[in-house]
Design an enzyme around this catalytic site. Sequence first.
Site, short mmCIF file in Angstrom:
data_model
loop_
_atom_site.label_atom_id
_atom_site.label_comp_id
_atom_site.label_asym_id
_atom_site.label_seq_id
_atom_site.Cartn_x
_atom_site.Cartn_y
_atom_site.Cartn_z
NE ARG A 108 -11.51 -13.01 -43.57
CZ ARG A 108 -11.29 -12.97 -44.87
NH1 ARG A 108 -10.30 -12.28 -45.34
NH2 ARG A 108 -12.04 -13.60 -45.71
CB SER A 175 -9.55 -4.00 -35.47
OG SER A 175 -9.03 -4.72 -36.54
CG ASP A 228 -9.98 -2.55 -38.41
OD1 ASP A 228 -9.59 -1.50 -37.86
OD2 ASP A 228 -11.12 -3.01 -38.23
MG MG Z 1 -12.70 -6.60 -39.66
#
Ligand code: MG
Length: 495
Positions: A108, A175, A228
């Site tokens: 994102r 992440s 994250d």
């Molecule tokens: Mg995620």
Amino acid sequence: MGMMEVATAMVLAVGVTAAAVLVVRHRMRNSGKWGKAMGIVREFKDKCGTPIAKLRQVADAMTVEMHAGLASEGGSKLKMLISHVDNLPTGNETGIFYALDLGGTNFRVLRVKLGGVENIKKEFQEVSIPSNLMTGTCEDLFDFVAGELAKFVATEGEDMQIPAGTQRELGFTFSFPVKQSSIAGGTLVKWTKGFDVKDVVGQDVAEELTKAMERVGLGMRVSALVNDTVGTLAEGRYSDPNVIAALILGTGSNAAYVERANAIPKWQGLPPKSGEMVINMEWGNFRSSHLPLTDYDEILDSETLNAGEQRYEKMISGMYLGEIVRLVLLKMAEEAEFFGDTVPSKLEKPFILSTPDMSAMHHDSTPDLKVVATKLKDILEISNTSLKMRKVIVELCEIVATRGARLAAAGILAILKKTGRDTVKKGQENQKSVIAIDGGLFEHYTKFRNTMLDTINELLGKEVSRNIIIKPSNDGSGIGAALLAASYSQYHEYI
Ligand code: MG
Ligand code: ADP
């Protein structure tokens, strides 16, 4: 009746008896197969057992590993990575910041305008990562990401312009396990969750992104490089000072929490100003003899790109739960002819049964388990299942989800123990501890979530549970990265 007739009658009688024997044998064989299939389920269920005493052992083992990982580099399977985040958002940050959240199936890009806790404007776009990029080259992956970011920047509206003469700043949520060298830089330790991009392990990922941004002509500064879990913690802390930890339960699983700086012996730098440091546990790699592992977990592990690693993650997170169910069903098909005398070929395909599909079957509330029947037909091309069989499949989902959810709850207990929040302290009877949890598994798999919440209460008891608050965090990791870009902005007037 003449002689002949008697003989015929006798032959007939013998024939009837033989047929009856055949039916009985057939039934016995079938019930033998059913019994065998149920034996496989029963054995699996026994091995997956997570009684409270076992969960306490798991939590204690994890607390021990947390200490070891903080004591020295490589001292534990838990990396206990120092995030360099010693300055969590306060809610007073202002300005316009970008974030990029990469680490699973989607990534994102976000743009946020900060003007106080009640006043965040957020714009975002979600892009799925082409699967070939997950195992391709470093340049291809980062060029793709930078390209998508550049396209998003091009949509900047009038009210989202940064002040003239300043540079756009980015919080980069990445992440995977990163050994941070500063708040804005760090090297990839290893890939997880099905990623295996060449020539990135050991490289500074913020630098790789910066180079790619330059290649696509995008001028932007990476002001914070975060995991994250750390992003989710920052987002939680922005609006609630009692947030002390964050968990991800999505494709993978991990946790971060706030540690006292003087409880981190391996921290070589000066003690951070605030006396606190966020630790990215990388808990997915936890391993202990107390974990209720089965033969199916071994097969699953051997199918992955990172065999031998992330064993806890492979028992509790979304990438793997459906696959465990498939492996048990495959064994039942092979050894007990559960789906008839041939093994359905689709059932032999690794990872064909996703966790969202497993979850849909597990939540099937139709009296004849229609959803289960449809999923079996659509995904595995298995039809003509009996209600009795479908009930067994729901039970398998229940076993796998329950084990995962209860083990995740044990992980939370470990964090509470390590931070001294697993008991009520005199004089601090109302001290709240908030844990932010993000990720598609926790958000969408209701039975998993409820089992996990019930288990936390069961482990802590009524009195302590009152002070432990689980806060679902919706996409906190991206916003958290933008908030940390603000906390660590090069422009001091922003903070
Ligand atoms: Mg995620
Ligand atoms: P990521 O972890 O990749 O950043 P998310 O937090 O959105 O992304 O989590 C996505 C994961 O959540 C999926 O891989 C899937 O395993 C799990 N998931 C998504 N929807 C559901 C669902 N309805 N039921 C169970 N698990 C789900």
